[in-house]
Design an enzyme around this catalytic site. Structure first.
Site, PDB file in Angstrom:
ATOM      1  N   LYS A 177       1.154  -0.977  -0.043  1.00 23.90           N
ATOM      2  CA  LYS A 177      -0.075  -0.166   0.186  1.00 23.90           C
ATOM      3  C   LYS A 177       1.677   0.979   0.152  1.00 23.90           C
ATOM      4  O   LYS A 177       0.362   2.217   1.080  1.00 23.90           O
ATOM      5  CB  LYS A 177      -1.103  -0.059   1.368  1.00 23.90           C
ATOM      6  CG  LYS A 177      -1.748  -1.350   1.359  1.00 23.90           C
ATOM      7  CD  LYS A 177      -2.965  -0.872   2.584  1.00 23.90           C
ATOM      8  CE  LYS A 177      -3.750  -2.062   2.560  1.00 23.90           C
ATOM      9  NZ  LYS A 177      -4.586  -1.847   3.549  1.00 23.90           N
ATOM     10  N   PRO A 191     -10.092  -0.193   8.111  1.00 19.79           N
ATOM     11  CA  PRO A 191     -11.188  -1.187   7.805  1.00 19.79           C
ATOM     12  C   PRO A 191     -10.618  -1.592   6.396  1.00 19.79           C
ATOM     13  O   PRO A 191     -10.782  -1.676   6.012  1.00 19.79           O
ATOM     14  CB  PRO A 191     -12.782  -1.223   8.004  1.00 19.79           C
ATOM     15  CG  PRO A 191     -12.784   0.503   8.924  1.00 19.79           C
ATOM     16  CD  PRO A 191     -11.591   0.936   8.884  1.00 19.79           C
ATOM     17  N   LYS A 208     -14.378  -2.379   2.621  1.00 15.44           N
ATOM     18  CA  LYS A 208     -13.758  -2.555   1.865  1.00 15.44           C
ATOM     19  C   LYS A 208     -12.740  -0.795   2.474  1.00 15.44           C
ATOM     20  O   LYS A 208     -13.055  -0.398   2.745  1.00 15.44           O
ATOM     21  CB  LYS A 208     -13.949  -2.538   0.119  1.00 15.44           C
ATOM     22  CG  LYS A 208     -14.452  -3.164  -0.194  1.00 15.44           C
ATOM     23  CD  LYS A 208     -13.829  -4.528  -0.373  1.00 15.44           C
ATOM     24  CE  LYS A 208     -14.886  -5.934  -1.202  1.00 15.44           C
ATOM     25  NZ  LYS A 208     -15.948  -5.896   0.386  1.00 15.44           N
ATOM     26  N   ASP A 209     -11.797  -2.085   2.388  1.00 14.44           N
ATOM     27  CA  ASP A 209     -10.405  -0.489   2.710  1.00 14.44           C
ATOM     28  C   ASP A 209     -10.428   0.530   2.044  1.00 14.44           C
ATOM     29  O   ASP A 209     -10.593   0.794   1.077  1.00 14.44           O
ATOM     30  CB  ASP A 209      -8.992  -1.526   2.337  1.00 14.44           C
ATOM     31  CG  ASP A 209      -7.668  -1.239   3.366  1.00 14.44           C
ATOM     32  OD1 ASP A 209      -7.667  -0.058   3.878  1.00 14.44           O
ATOM     33  OD2 ASP A 209      -7.095  -1.188   3.096  1.00 14.44           O
ATOM     34  N   ARG A 210     -10.416   1.845   3.370  1.00 15.90           N
ATOM     35  CA  ARG A 210      -9.418   3.295   2.749  1.00 15.90           C
ATOM     36  C   ARG A 210      -8.511   2.743   1.540  1.00 15.90           C
ATOM     37  O   ARG A 210      -8.773   3.665   0.005  1.00 15.90           O
ATOM     38  CB  ARG A 210      -9.188   3.811   3.587  1.00 15.90           C
ATOM     39  CG  ARG A 210      -9.765   5.366   3.376  1.00 15.90           C
ATOM     40  CD  ARG A 210      -8.617   6.429   4.663  1.00 15.90           C
ATOM     41  NE  ARG A 210     -10.313   6.224   5.737  1.00 15.90           N
ATOM     42  CZ  ARG A 210     -10.533   6.991   5.367  1.00 15.90           C
ATOM     43  NH1 ARG A 210     -10.963   8.436   4.569  1.00 15.90           N
ATOM     44  NH2 ARG A 210     -11.362   7.194   6.656  1.00 15.90           N
TER      45      ARG A 210
END
EC number: 5.4.99.27
Length: 355
Positions: free
Chosen positions: A25, A352, A83-85
């Site tokens: 990321k 999250p 879902k992930d930020r």
């Protein structure tokens, strides 16, 4: 407040020490998630379904923007999972629009949100309705020897990994679990629905991870024992294992797995020594278990072993590893990565993740 680390919240690795390290990321495109939905959409009905791509935006904020643009209350906006930020994700939303034409949703769109497809359906999108999530991960700054790394990838493709709930479930430094414990000790439930759900999930996930950590440590996480409750990869139903069930060929094929408890009302329905182990865990966490039961959580099961579907990898650059795979809904890509590489802090998120 003490900060809880990875071993506190998850548990030991199953496949040995990491093969090296990398960054995940560094940019949103390094972590891509595509929701897999196996629902045929009719093209008509009072629910407008939207296939949405978002970047650097969490699911709840995307839902708020879609609701505002459509002029509907938040309760009329639905999605299957969070879902992930810090990721590039594509997922479905639905808007309840009885008797209304399709709204102009241009106000919701921008550099961080695009609506890729719209269609109608007779039902709203239910939580947990997606069958799976497809992941494309780009691990940069790779420092690892190629041969042992390839061998590890081949091994986890063949054997799966422990199905821990990822660190993202517990918040920064385990803060969600700390708050869950505080609520349990005071016998309180947050009035805010999102907070209540977050804390209950953290408490339940922690208990599951503790049980799984014990079985990883003793090497039984991927083996059925008499008294285990067994479940298929994509099923929420389970059945008790006797000696014959422990010899089922579908266990070796990674279609059938032992399960662990998602705590709720009543004792676990497992048998023999498995029940003793699970009740011993409850005895070490009495306040948390009572709190989950009192909150009306039903006792459920989760597979201990996570099979990785379609795992493929290549090296687009000498210091970059790209992974592609599919996981069942509710499972974490980061627990796959931790069986391969250590992640250096740069670019990691506290938000999250996909579940």
């Amino acid at each position: 407040m003490s900060v809880l680390g990875e071993l506190d919240l998850l548990g030991p690795r199953a496949h040995g020490a990491a093969c090296g390290e990398a960054v995940l990321k560094a940019v949103a495109e390094d972590f891509q998630v595509d929701e897999v939905l196996e629902i045929p959409l009719s093209g008509e009905g009072e629910h407008l379904w939207l296939w949405v791509e978002k970047r650097g935006l969490n699911t709840e904020e995307a839902a708020r923007r879609l609701g505002r643009a459509a002029g509907v209350q938040q309760k009329n906006v639905s999605y299957a999972g969070l879902k992930d930020r810090q990721a590039l994700t594509r997922q479905w939303f639905s808007l309840h629009l009885p008797g209304k034409a399709d709204p102009d949703l241009g106000a919701a769109e921008g550099a961080d949100l695009r609506i890729l497809r719209c269609t109608r359906h007779s039902r709203k999108l239910q939580r947990g309705a997606h069958a799976a999530n497809g992941f494309t991960l780009r691990l940069t700054g790779l420092r690892a020897e190629r041969a042992p790394l390839d061998a590890r990838l081949e091994r986890i493709a063949a054997d799966g990994v422990p199905n821990y709930f990822g660190l993202q479930r517990f918040g920064h430094g385990g803060g969600n679990l700390v708050d869950a414990r505080s609520c349990a000790e005071q016998d309180l439930l947050p009035a805010n629905r999102n907070l209540r759900s977050r804390f209950l999930s953290a408490g339940r996930s922690y208990l599951f991870n503790r049980l799984l950590a014990e079985r990883v440590a003793e090497g039984s996480w991927n083996r059925a024992a008499v008294g285990d409750l067994l479940a298929f990869t994509d099923s929420r139903s389970f059945f008790l294992a006797g000696e014959e069930e422990c010899r089922d060929a579908r266990l070796a094929a990674l279609d059938l797995h032992p399960t662990g408890p998602l705590w709720g009302e009543g004792d676990p329905p497992s048998g023999a020594g498995v029940l003793d182990r699970e009740l011993a865990l409850a005895g070490r966490e009495p306040a948390l278990c009572r709190w989950l039961a009192k909150a009306g959580m039903a006792h459920e099961r989760r597979i201990l072993r996570l099979p990785i579907q379609g795992l493929a990898w290549h090296y687009p650059e000498p210091d970059v590893l790209q992974l592609e795979f599919v996981l069942p809904a509710g499972c974490f890509a980061t627990v796959v990565v931790r069986e391969i590489l250590d992640l250096v802090p740069t670019g990691q998120t506290e938000n999250p993740c996909a579940y």
